[in-house]
Design an enzyme around this catalytic site. Structure first.
Site, PDB file in Angstrom:
ATOM      1  N   ASP A 119       0.862  -1.170   0.000  1.00  0.00           N
ATOM      2  CA  ASP A 119       0.000   0.000   0.000  1.00  0.00           C
ATOM      3  C   ASP A 119       0.913   1.240   0.000  1.00  0.00           C
ATOM      4  O   ASP A 119       2.142   1.136   0.119  1.00  0.00           O
ATOM      5  CB  ASP A 119      -0.958  -0.012   1.198  1.00  0.00           C
TER       6      ASP A 119
HETATM    7  C1  BGC Z   1      -5.062   3.183   0.321  1.00  0.00           C
HETATM    8  C2  BGC Z   1      -5.262   2.158  -0.771  1.00  0.00           C
HETATM    9  C3  BGC Z   1      -5.140   2.787  -2.123  1.00  0.00           C
HETATM   10  C4  BGC Z   1      -3.811   3.487  -2.236  1.00  0.00           C
HETATM   11  C5  BGC Z   1      -3.551   4.113  -3.587  1.00  0.00           C
HETATM   12  C6  BGC Z   1      -3.834   4.044   0.074  1.00  0.00           C
HETATM   13  O1  BGC Z   1      -3.808   5.123   0.944  1.00  0.00           O
HETATM   14  O2  BGC Z   1      -4.953   2.527   1.563  1.00  0.00           O
HETATM   15  O3  BGC Z   1      -6.507   1.546  -0.605  1.00  0.00           O
HETATM   16  O4  BGC Z   1      -5.284   1.817  -3.115  1.00  0.00           O
HETATM   17  O5  BGC Z   1      -3.743   4.497  -1.257  1.00  0.00           O
HETATM   18  O6  BGC Z   1      -4.333   5.214  -3.804  1.00  0.00           O
END
Ligand code: BGC
Length: 764
Positions: free
Chosen positions: A289
């Site tokens: 993530d």
């Molecule tokens: C979130 C994810 C997301 C990623 C990319 C993160 O802050 O937890 O769910 O896919 O950002 O935007």
């Protein structure tokens, strides 16, 4: 002599049926891909391989910026495997061009995005769409989302989010499918297959199931917080949806931010390799993530080099935004902290994803400029969004047949969400056209024409405190213009409208960003200023219909006791107002069912239907020294699976084909479902079981099947489920997936509380 013996031995092995089978199993397409990638990797330097593992965010660079930006330099140098947060065919094509024309090996890029519940055409938030219990509809929404996103150049979506959550304080409960592993698994599968199809056409894109693992179980509902639970619980209750997505062929998976058993998931070899690849046979790639790798420094796992090596060795293939792989892996290789094999593994998996997408054959496969106009935000897609939204609404209360409303008289439309475009979408609507949704006012006007009169009043702001309100609603985009009048003035205007109205439709609840990432709360009541308004409206004696916007279960005890009708519409998306009017006026009979329990108050959280019994279960009323509270019962306000209809359904007793299920065979359970009311309608018939005695304690109820049945007014239908030993399996204390012989209860009903009951035996 020795040589002859070994030749004979070799010949014998080759002739063995096992080897013959293995030979047959290697499929030519796979072989072709393997040799292509092997040849490509033979040309790659270590730096270029590490470059493939790097996923920066573009911050939506414009073309001009791209050619001069830092990212563009990195792309040319082969230091980028993919980009995200960039949309639009022109921009993406220009960036892809940099990769395939200006980098040494011309390797195309992946383009990712959080296409979570639609693209320009926005569907209900995932918690809402899960309430349809309609797998075809859910799959269709994912298909449309993939089509629209790919027409904008996107070839990879960071969805589905399948984190089981039983804690409405957690804002991200809105992004998942609620509390149940069985239902969550069905939805995971529907979404993955919807996005990916066969991964052949230019509207079929990579899915990325997230957030692996257990992200929805953070302590106290606080985002990113620690998770600690037994493996038995993980395997039985939290891991199944990720596994279902893997079984459905999800091309990628995203590691979660939280720790599991004392190790951040991003650095957990047990999760990323032992469970994911060895037990489940996952063949795709794992991405972190956002900054998941450097965040391990704060977790206390070491410096950037250490945590980057930890992640790679754990089984992570791609580093989202962290720059840890890019900046430290080469050094770690020299110092033997990571091996070339690990780098090769990760690089190969990412190249495979690009190959499967067809990017090596045509890097511009998803850059057809003619598609957007024909395929995005079309009337057809919006019509599907409207229908699905209406199916997702859950009628929580409807006394005296308050709903459906008549298309006559005067309707008082009151509340901060009654005429608001930008807050119809809910969280993660990254491509939503903020001013293009149908507001509730517009939807009602469309439905009524001149048949009835609508009077409007804002009634209240979202929150009384303007500073706090800004934090809740305007943090990403300005989506809400506050009314500067006092609370008393707003209420007075609303009461004037109420007095002149025959019925009051109060449209209130949460704004889009009340829930979602980093939106945890400690109160799940309606904000006080909105509740004050409701109380005043209720005092008028006019019927008040609460049209509730929410991204999480709320505590609605007062509302349930004091208002005649509550329609929970979640965040419906692009066609919000039209779908709300469809249901309010009875063109669509509501059939949504909750997928997360609504508690009486926040103190009961976590509250879920599939709990264990304890040695001192609640005895129907408060009893000292039993597992209950002094102040409220253990009951939810609205149980899992609950949702009313404008018609009434009744269930006959359950007929079993046999009271004994023999392992390897099956039995059937049948109920006659009757629509006793005046409206055609749909009922979600839900099957639960309880394993009465086990080698470990078993939940009081577990969902094992469901069917959504349409019945005309007055019609009846037999609904039959087949039960096999497989349905009764669970992970025992050795984490073996087994069914244990013995007595089971079987329940069928329209929600998890109000059920018919019978019993059977499993014999082996
Ligand atoms: C979130 C994810 C997301 C990623 C990319 C993160 O802050 O937890 O769910 O896919 O950002 O935007």
């Amino acid at each position: 002599m020795k040589r002859i013996i070994s030749l004979i031995f070799l010949a014998a092995i080759c002739a063995s049926p096992l080897i013959a089978q293995q030979k047959k199993a290697v499929n030519p397409a796979q072989q072709k891909m393997d040799s292509f990638i092997t040849a490509l990797m033979a040309k790659m330097t270590v730096d270029e391989k590490i470059g493939q593992l790097n996923l920066p965010s573009s911050g939506d660079i414009t073309t001009g910026q791209a050619s001069s930006s830092d990212i563009s330099k990195k792309i040319k140098a082969g230091q980028v495997g993919g980009l995200f947060n960039i949309k639009g065919v022109d921009k993406i094509k220009a960036v892809q061009q940099i990769a395939v024309e200006n980098s040494r090996l011309k390797i195309p890029l992946l383009f990712g995005m959080d296409v979570i519940h639609g693209y320009h055409t926005v569907f209900p938030i995932p918690l809402g769409i899960s309430a349809t219990w309609d797998m075809d509809a859910i799959k269709k929404s994912a298909r449309i989302a993939a089509t629209e996103a790919s027409a904008s150049g996107i070839n990879w979506t960071f969805s589905p989010m399948v984190d089981i959550s039983r804690d409405p304080r957690w804002g991200r409960i809105s992004e998942g499918s609620g509390e149940d592993p069985y239902l969550g698994s069905q939805i995971a599968k529907a979404m993955v297959t919807g996005y990916q199809g066969k991964l052949q056409a230019n509207n079929e894109i990579l899915a990325c199931v997230k957030h692996y693992a257990l992200y929805g179980a953070g302590e106290a509902g606080r985002d990113y917080n620690t998770v600690d639970m037994s493996r038995v619980r993980m395997y039985n209750e939290y891991l199944p949806p990720y596994k279902a997505a893997v079984d459905a062929g999800s091309a990628s998976i995203m590691a979660s931010f939280n720790e599991v058993e004392g190790i951040p998931a991003t650095g957990s070899k047990w999760l990323m390799t032992d469970v994911l690849r060895k037990e489940w046979g996952f063949k795709g790639f794992v991405v972190t993530d956002y900054t998941g790798i450097p965040e391990m420094i704060e977790h206390g796992m070491g410096d950037l080099q250490t945590v980057s090596a930890l992640a790679l060795n754990a089984g992570i293939d791609m580093d989202m935004v962290g720059d840890g792989f890019l900046n430290t892996l080469k050094k770690s290789l020299a110092e033997k902290k990571v091996s070339m094999d690990q780098i090769n593994r990760a690089c190969r998996l990412i190249l495979e994803a690009k190959y499967k997408l067809g990017l090596f054959t045509d890097p511009y496969k998803f850059c057809d400029p003619t598609r957007a106009e024909k395929e995005v935000f079309t009337p057809e897609n919006r019509q599907v969004a409207r229908e699905i939204a209406a199916e997702s609404f859950v009628l929580l209360k409807n006394s005296n047949n308050t709903l459906p409303l008549k298309k006559s008289g005067t309707i008082g439309l009151i509340g901060p969400l009654s005429d608001n475009t930008a807050n119809m979408y809910g969280t993660w609507s990254v491509a939503a056209l903020l001013d293009k949704s149908v507001t509730v006012l517009q939807g009602l006007k469309n439905a009524l024409g001149n048949d009835a009169k609508i009077l409007t009043a804002r009634g209240s702001n979202f929150l009384a405190d303007s500073v706090m309100e800004h934090r809740y609603v305007n943090v990403h985009n300005p989506t809400y213009k506050r009314d500067s009048r006092t609370e008393a003035a707003l209420i007075k205007e609303a009461l004037d409208v109420a007095k002149k109205s025959d019925v009051i439709v109060a449209v209130m609840g949460e704004g889009s960003e009340f829930s979602g990432e980093s939106s945890s709360v400690t109160s799940i009541d309606l904000p006080e200023t909105q509740k004050n308004l409701l109380k005043e409206l209720a005092k008028t004696g006019k019927p008040v219909v609460l049209v509730l916007f929410t991204g999480r279960p709320l505590a609605l005890k007062w509302e349930n006791e004091n208002l005649p009708a509550i329609l929970n519409v979640w965040f419906p998306g692009s066609e919000a107002g039209n779908s709300i009017a469809d249901v309010l006026f009875g063109n669509v009979n509501p059939s949504g069912k909750l997928t997360a329990t609504f508690p009486q108050n926040v103190g009961q959280v976590p509250l879920y239907y599939s709990h264990k019994n304890t040695g001192r279960p609640e005895a129907g009323k408060f009893t000292k020294f039993r597992s209950n509270y002094l102040d409220v019962t253990n009951d939810p306000l609205y149980p899992f699976g609950f949702g009313l209809s404008y018609t009434n359904f009744s269930f006959s007793d359950i007929k079993l084909s046999s009271n004994t299920l023999t392992a390897g065979k099956s039995i059937t359970a049948t109920v006659k479902l009757t629509n006793n009311g005046k409206y055609d309608g749909k009922e979600v018939v839900q099957l639960y079981t309880r394993d009465l005695v086990g080698s470990i304690t078993r939940p009081v109820k577990e969902l094992k099947g469901f069917q959504k049945i349409s019945l005309k007014a007055g019609e009846s239908k037999d609904v039959t489920f087949t039960i096999t030993e497989e349905d009764l399996k669970f992970y025992n204390s050795n984490l073996k997936f087994v069914a244990e012989p013995g007595d089971f209860k079987l329940f069928i009903g329209g929600n998890s509380r109000d059920v018919k009951e019978t019993s059977f035996k499993l014999v082996k």
